[in-house]
Scaffold this motif. Sequence first.
Motif, mmCIF file in Angstrom:
data_model
loop_
_atom_site.group_PDB
_atom_site.id
_atom_site.type_symbol
_atom_site.label_atom_id
_atom_site.label_comp_id
_atom_site.label_asym_id
_atom_site.label_seq_id
_atom_site.Cartn_x
_atom_site.Cartn_y
_atom_site.Cartn_z
ATOM 1 N N GLU A 47 0.832 -1.203 0.000
ATOM 2 C CA GLU A 47 0.000 0.000 0.000
ATOM 3 C C GLU A 47 0.870 1.257 0.000
ATOM 4 O O GLU A 47 0.592 2.220 -0.720
ATOM 5 C CB GLU A 47 -0.914 -0.006 1.228
ATOM 6 C CG GLU A 47 -1.892 1.135 1.274
ATOM 7 C CD GLU A 47 -2.842 1.033 2.459
ATOM 8 O OE1 GLU A 47 -3.056 2.071 3.104
ATOM 9 O OE2 GLU A 47 -3.349 -0.077 2.722
ATOM 10 N N MET A 48 1.945 1.254 0.779
ATOM 11 C CA MET A 48 2.851 2.407 0.825
ATOM 12 C C MET A 48 3.500 2.634 -0.542
ATOM 13 O O MET A 48 3.666 3.772 -0.978
ATOM 14 C CB MET A 48 3.921 2.200 1.892
ATOM 15 C CG MET A 48 3.381 2.246 3.302
ATOM 16 S SD MET A 48 4.609 1.768 4.522
ATOM 17 C CE MET A 48 5.521 3.298 4.652
ATOM 18 N N LEU A 49 3.845 1.554 -1.226
ATOM 19 C CA LEU A 49 4.432 1.678 -2.559
ATOM 20 C C LEU A 49 3.398 2.182 -3.558
ATOM 21 O O LEU A 49 3.689 3.061 -4.365
ATOM 22 C CB LEU A 49 5.022 0.344 -3.005
ATOM 23 C CG LEU A 49 6.273 -0.097 -2.237
ATOM 24 C CD1 LEU A 49 6.571 -1.564 -2.504
ATOM 25 C CD2 LEU A 49 7.458 0.778 -2.583
ATOM 26 N N GLY A 54 6.279 4.947 -0.238
ATOM 27 C CA GLY A 54 7.482 4.117 -0.224
ATOM 28 C C GLY A 54 8.598 4.674 -1.083
ATOM 29 O O GLY A 54 9.672 4.080 -1.153
ATOM 30 N N TYR A 55 8.365 5.791 -1.730
ATOM 31 C CA TYR A 55 9.413 6.429 -2.546
ATOM 32 C C TYR A 55 9.727 7.834 -2.037
ATOM 33 O O TYR A 55 10.617 8.488 -2.561
ATOM 34 C CB TYR A 55 8.968 6.505 -4.009
ATOM 35 C CG TYR A 55 8.682 5.146 -4.588
ATOM 36 C CD1 TYR A 55 9.722 4.304 -4.978
ATOM 37 C CD2 TYR A 55 7.378 4.677 -4.720
ATOM 38 C CE1 TYR A 55 9.468 3.050 -5.488
ATOM 39 C CE2 TYR A 55 7.119 3.427 -5.235
ATOM 40 C CZ TYR A 55 8.167 2.615 -5.615
ATOM 41 O OH TYR A 55 7.909 1.359 -6.123
ATOM 42 N N THR A 56 8.978 8.318 -1.042
ATOM 43 C CA THR A 56 9.198 9.675 -0.534
ATOM 44 C C THR A 56 9.555 9.604 0.955
ATOM 45 O O THR A 56 10.719 9.427 1.285
ATOM 46 C CB THR A 56 7.966 10.559 -0.775
ATOM 47 O OG1 THR A 56 6.803 9.930 -0.205
ATOM 48 C CG2 THR A 56 7.741 10.799 -2.249
ATOM 49 N N GLU A 57 8.564 9.673 1.830
ATOM 50 C CA GLU A 57 8.828 9.665 3.272
ATOM 51 C C GLU A 57 9.552 8.395 3.718
ATOM 52 O O GLU A 57 10.408 8.434 4.574
ATOM 53 C CB GLU A 57 7.533 9.813 4.085
ATOM 54 C CG GLU A 57 6.827 11.130 3.903
ATOM 55 C CD GLU A 57 5.771 11.060 2.805
ATOM 56 O OE1 GLU A 57 5.349 9.955 2.428
ATOM 57 O OE2 GLU A 57 5.370 12.125 2.323
ATOM 58 N N GLU A 58 9.153 7.287 3.174
ATOM 59 C CA GLU A 58 9.764 5.987 3.519
ATOM 60 C C GLU A 58 10.551 5.479 2.319
ATOM 61 O O GLU A 58 10.384 4.354 1.865
ATOM 62 C CB GLU A 58 8.675 4.989 3.930
ATOM 63 C CG GLU A 58 7.864 5.400 5.138
ATOM 64 C CD GLU A 58 8.632 5.326 6.448
ATOM 65 O OE1 GLU A 58 9.676 4.649 6.510
ATOM 66 O OE2 GLU A 58 8.182 5.965 7.421
ATOM 67 N N GLY A 62 11.161 1.819 -1.159
ATOM 68 C CA GLY A 62 11.275 1.847 -2.615
ATOM 69 C C GLY A 62 12.667 1.442 -3.073
ATOM 70 O O GLY A 62 12.819 0.728 -4.070
ATOM 71 N N ALA A 63 13.692 1.885 -2.355
ATOM 72 C CA ALA A 63 15.069 1.528 -2.708
ATOM 73 C C ALA A 63 15.299 0.026 -2.553
ATOM 74 O O ALA A 63 15.967 -0.603 -3.388
ATOM 75 C CB ALA A 63 16.052 2.310 -1.842
ATOM 76 N N MET A 64 14.731 -0.567 -1.496
ATOM 77 C CA MET A 64 14.888 -2.021 -1.305
ATOM 78 C C MET A 64 14.154 -2.792 -2.392
ATOM 79 O O MET A 64 14.654 -3.806 -2.884
ATOM 80 C CB MET A 64 14.392 -2.439 0.087
ATOM 81 C CG MET A 64 15.355 -2.038 1.183
ATOM 82 S SD MET A 64 14.942 -2.747 2.792
ATOM 83 C CE MET A 64 13.479 -1.834 3.211
ATOM 84 N N LEU A 65 12.964 -2.311 -2.784
ATOM 85 C CA LEU A 65 12.227 -2.979 -3.857
ATOM 86 C C LEU A 65 13.025 -2.911 -5.156
ATOM 87 O O LEU A 65 13.141 -3.910 -5.866
ATOM 88 C CB LEU A 65 10.849 -2.350 -4.058
ATOM 89 C CG LEU A 65 10.064 -2.897 -5.252
ATOM 90 C CD1 LEU A 65 9.776 -4.386 -5.085
ATOM 91 C CD2 LEU A 65 8.775 -2.117 -5.432
#
Length: 134
Positions: A47-49, A54-58, A62-65
């Motif tokens: 959901e965050m992605l 998952g690409y901004t605040e967290e 996104g980097a791990m994905l």
Amino acid sequence: LESYDDKHALSLGVELNADGSIIPSSILVTPSMIQVDYRLSYDQVDEMLDEGVGYTEEWQIGAMLEAATKRRAHRVAHGSTEGMVPFPIPKGVVSAEYDEEKGDYDVSLKIETTHNSGANVTLEGEGDDPYASP
């Protein structure tokens, strides 16, 4: 893991080449101390992605994905059977509850389909399986 408790761990770090291969001189395995700030389910991460969080605040998510996707593609291209894993991966949950009236246990088995690590794909309908043979 309980939140905010220090836990001993063994951490592994690597750097990837552009093609997803590991740079051998970058491999680092070291004892470490970790502390979980909060726990996330796979659904919460998806959901965050989907929402871009998952690409901004967290951004680490996104980097791990991105790194996992790159590494997975490299592994599959070099013969890993990982690409043959059915999507989605089934998960079994067994529960047992004692029924006092019966004086016995009620046992149930629930099969759920969850995620397929690294793919981050949501299927819409039948025939959408990215791993199915043509």
